[in-house]
Design a protein around this motif. Structure first.
Motif, PDB file in Angstrom:
ATOM      1  N   THR A   1     -31.822  62.694   5.490  1.00  0.00           N
ATOM      2  CA  THR A   1     -30.991  61.494   5.464  1.00  0.00           C
ATOM      3  C   THR A   1     -31.305  60.597   6.660  1.00  0.00           C
ATOM      4  N   ALA A   2     -30.634  59.443   6.688  1.00  0.00           N
ATOM      5  CA  ALA A   2     -30.707  58.585   7.868  1.00  0.00           C
ATOM      6  C   ALA A   2     -30.204  59.374   9.082  1.00  0.00           C
ATOM      7  N   PRO A   3     -30.725  59.074  10.286  1.00  0.00           N
ATOM      8  CA  PRO A   3     -30.315  59.829  11.475  1.00  0.00           C
ATOM      9  C   PRO A   3     -28.802  59.870  11.688  1.00  0.00           C
ATOM     10  N   SER A   4     -28.103  58.820  11.287  1.00  0.00           N
ATOM     11  CA  SER A   4     -26.658  58.780  11.492  1.00  0.00           C
ATOM     12  C   SER A   4     -25.918  59.846  10.690  1.00  0.00           C
ATOM     13  N   TRP A   5     -26.548  60.373   9.631  1.00  0.00           N
ATOM     14  CA  TRP A   5     -25.911  61.410   8.825  1.00  0.00           C
ATOM     15  C   TRP A   5     -26.280  62.819   9.286  1.00  0.00           C
ATOM     16  N   ASN A   6     -27.456  62.985   9.892  1.00  0.00           N
ATOM     17  CA  ASN A   6     -27.888  64.282  10.394  1.00  0.00           C
ATOM     18  C   ASN A   6     -27.783  65.359   9.306  1.00  0.00           C
ATOM     19  N   ALA A   7     -28.420  65.101   8.171  1.00  0.00           N
ATOM     20  CA  ALA A   7     -28.278  65.982   7.015  1.00  0.00           C
ATOM     21  C   ALA A   7     -29.583  66.042   6.231  1.00  0.00           C
ATOM     22  N   ARG A   8     -29.653  67.009   5.318  1.00  0.00           N
ATOM     23  CA  ARG A   8     -30.829  67.169   4.459  1.00  0.00           C
ATOM     24  C   ARG A   8     -30.344  67.575   3.068  1.00  0.00           C
ATOM     25  N   SER A   9     -30.989  67.024   2.023  1.00  0.00           N
ATOM     26  CA  SER A   9     -30.463  67.163   0.670  1.00  0.00           C
ATOM     27  C   SER A   9     -31.496  67.607  -0.354  1.00  0.00           C
ATOM     28  N   LEU A  10     -30.986  68.242  -1.407  1.00  0.00           N
ATOM     29  CA  LEU A  10     -31.698  68.503  -2.650  1.00  0.00           C
ATOM     30  C   LEU A  10     -30.900  67.841  -3.763  1.00  0.00           C
ATOM     31  N   TYR A  11     -31.579  67.140  -4.671  1.00  0.00           N
ATOM     32  CA  TYR A  11     -30.913  66.530  -5.815  1.00  0.00           C
ATOM     33  C   TYR A  11     -31.378  67.233  -7.088  1.00  0.00           C
ATOM     34  N   PHE A  12     -30.484  67.294  -8.068  1.00  0.00           N
ATOM     35  CA  PHE A  12     -30.858  67.959  -9.309  1.00  0.00           C
ATOM     36  C   PHE A  12     -30.086  67.389 -10.486  1.00  0.00           C
ATOM     37  N   ASP A  13     -30.634  67.660 -11.686  1.00  0.00           N
ATOM     38  CA  ASP A  13     -30.014  67.209 -12.921  1.00  0.00           C
ATOM     39  C   ASP A  13     -28.721  67.963 -13.165  1.00  0.00           C
ATOM     40  N   GLY A  14     -27.657  67.208 -13.358  1.00  0.00           N
ATOM     41  CA  GLY A  14     -26.389  67.802 -13.735  1.00  0.00           C
ATOM     42  C   GLY A  14     -26.084  67.528 -15.193  1.00  0.00           C
ATOM     43  N   PRO A  15     -24.954  68.012 -15.682  1.00  0.00           N
ATOM     44  CA  PRO A  15     -24.586  67.772 -17.076  1.00  0.00           C
ATOM     45  C   PRO A  15     -24.267  66.300 -17.316  1.00  0.00           C
ATOM     46  N   ASP A  16     -24.465  65.858 -18.545  1.00  0.00           N
ATOM     47  CA  ASP A  16     -24.096  64.497 -18.925  1.00  0.00           C
ATOM     48  C   ASP A  16     -24.922  63.456 -18.180  1.00  0.00           C
ATOM     49  N   GLY A  17     -26.121  63.857 -17.695  1.00  0.00           N
ATOM     50  CA  GLY A  17     -26.968  62.918 -16.970  1.00  0.00           C
ATOM     51  C   GLY A  17     -26.583  62.706 -15.527  1.00  0.00           C
ATOM     52  N   SER A  18     -25.592  63.454 -15.036  1.00  0.00           N
ATOM     53  CA  SER A  18     -25.106  63.241 -13.673  1.00  0.00           C
ATOM     54  C   SER A  18     -26.154  63.612 -12.632  1.00  0.00           C
ATOM     55  N   ILE A  19     -25.989  63.033 -11.437  1.00  0.00           N
ATOM     56  CA  ILE A  19     -26.851  63.326 -10.287  1.00  0.00           C
ATOM     57  C   ILE A  19     -26.051  64.196  -9.335  1.00  0.00           C
ATOM     58  N   LEU A  20     -26.457  65.464  -9.230  1.00  0.00           N
ATOM     59  CA  LEU A  20     -25.787  66.382  -8.321  1.00  0.00           C
ATOM     60  C   LEU A  20     -26.673  66.631  -7.099  1.00  0.00           C
ATOM     61  N   GLU A  21     -26.038  67.035  -6.025  1.00  0.00           N
ATOM     62  CA  GLU A  21     -26.735  67.155  -4.738  1.00  0.00           C
ATOM     63  C   GLU A  21     -26.189  68.350  -3.970  1.00  0.00           C
ATOM     64  N   LEU A  22     -27.082  69.121  -3.365  1.00  0.00           N
ATOM     65  CA  LEU A  22     -26.694  70.098  -2.356  1.00  0.00           C
ATOM     66  C   LEU A  22     -27.104  69.532  -1.015  1.00  0.00           C
ATOM     67  N   ILE A  23     -26.201  69.590  -0.046  1.00  0.00           N
ATOM     68  CA  ILE A  23     -26.463  68.940   1.231  1.00  0.00           C
ATOM     69  C   ILE A  23     -26.080  69.841   2.397  1.00  0.00           C
ATOM     70  N   VAL A  24     -26.984  69.941   3.348  1.00  0.00           N
ATOM     71  CA  VAL A  24     -26.721  70.578   4.638  1.00  0.00           C
ATOM     72  C   VAL A  24     -26.306  69.485   5.614  1.00  0.00           C
ATOM     73  N   ARG A  25     -25.131  69.623   6.172  1.00  0.00           N
ATOM     74  CA  ARG A  25     -24.630  68.665   7.172  1.00  0.00           C
ATOM     75  C   ARG A  25     -24.640  69.372   8.524  1.00  0.00           C
ATOM     76  N   ARG A  26     -25.586  68.994   9.360  1.00  0.00           N
ATOM     77  CA  ARG A  26     -25.828  69.747  10.594  1.00  0.00           C
ATOM     78  C   ARG A  26     -24.710  69.592  11.617  1.00  0.00           C
ATOM     79  N   ASP A  27     -23.819  68.615  11.427  1.00  0.00           N
ATOM     80  CA  ASP A  27     -22.699  68.449  12.346  1.00  0.00           C
ATOM     81  C   ASP A  27     -21.533  69.376  12.013  1.00  0.00           C
ATOM     82  N   LEU A  28     -21.726  70.251  11.025  1.00  0.00           N
ATOM     83  CA  LEU A  28     -20.722  71.256  10.704  1.00  0.00           C
ATOM     84  C   LEU A  28     -21.179  72.625  11.196  1.00  0.00           C
TER      85      LEU A  28
END
Length: 255
Positions: free
Chosen positions: A96-123
């Motif tokens: 992500t942008a540096p202000s988010w400090n995160a990294r993501s995976l996106y994948f196909d969800g049901p009904d055409g949805s866009i789902l995401e798994l995200i690591v948020r390093r500030d947690l």
């Protein structure tokens, strides 16, 4: 006094077929799912999702699920066995942008949805053992179509004490909230990253969250956010290292 972090506890969404959508979450992501009285209930960590059938819905939903900071690689291996990862310019991992400090995976969800798994390093939410569905800690990001992005963002900041997050609101895009819970306010028909043809859904959405100031806040003609004040310093997706919103005028990553 410790700050209250925003925690998304309940979502109500419209989908085209509740049975097939519930099957996806139960069989692909190994999450508890029940169907009854015309609705499906999905449990994702600290978040409960209620699915209702809505055939007039336009566009697709976007949800992001927080995972432990130490399990990005394990999450990717686990996910690749179950769903198709989405790519952009040949990449399937996105910093992500540096202000988010995160990294993501996106994948196909049901009904055409866009789902995401995200690591948020500030947690601080590392867990032991191999990655499993129990490491899907909760929905921390919900895409919401609103009539006027800047106006709704300003209202949520002044009335609900929910600030912009990561960067100053654009005319068609504004993340608001904090590292534990975000609403991604967008204009209608805006493509969801990393796609160019799956656009934001204008269907009704109802969101319940723990936050700073109790109240019910309109997000548009048929959508709303209801906030219940949480005890100061209460846990959500685990305590953040820093809650401060860091702004970037030119983000290099948009959800």
């Amino acid at each position: 006094m410790l700050a209250r972090n925003m925690k998304i506890t309940n979502l109500s969404l419209e989908v085209g077929d509740i049975a097939s959508t519930a099957r996806f979450f139960e069989q692909r992501l190994e999450l508890p799912a029940t169907i009854g009285n015309g609705v499906a209930i999905i449990e994702i960590g600290c978040t409960r999702i209620e699915l209702k059938e809505g055939n007039d819905r336009e566009g697709v939903h976007h949800l992001a699920i927080t995972i432990p900071t130490n399990k990005f690689a394990g999450a990717k291996r686990w996910l690749q066995k179950r769903v198709a990862l989405l790519k952009h310019d040949g990449a399937d991992e996105f910093e992500t942008a540096p202000s988010w400090n995160a990294r993501s995976l996106y994948f196909d969800g049901p009904d055409g949805s866009i789902l995401e798994l995200i690591v948020r390093r500030d947690l601080e939410n590392a867990t032991d053992g191999p990655f499993s569905s129990t490491d899907l800690l909760g929905v921390s990001e919900v895409g919401v179509v609103v009539p006027d992005v800047r106006t709704v963002a300003a209202m949520l900041e002044s009335d609900a004490l929910i600030p912009p997050y990561g960067w100053i609101p654009f005319h068609d895009f504004a993340p608001v909230g904090d590292v534990e819970g975000l609403l991604i306010l967008v204009g209608a028909n805006r493509p969801w990253f990393p796609t160019v043809d799956r656009v934001s859904s204008a269907s009704p959405i109802e969101i319940d969250a723990l936050g700073e100031r109790s109240g019910e806040y309109s997000l548009g003609p048929a959508s709303r956010l209801r906030v219940s004040a949480a005890p100061a310093g209460s846990g959500g997706l685990q305590s953040p290292v820093s809650r401060a919103a860091r702004f970037s005028a030119n983000p290099d990553f948009l959800s």
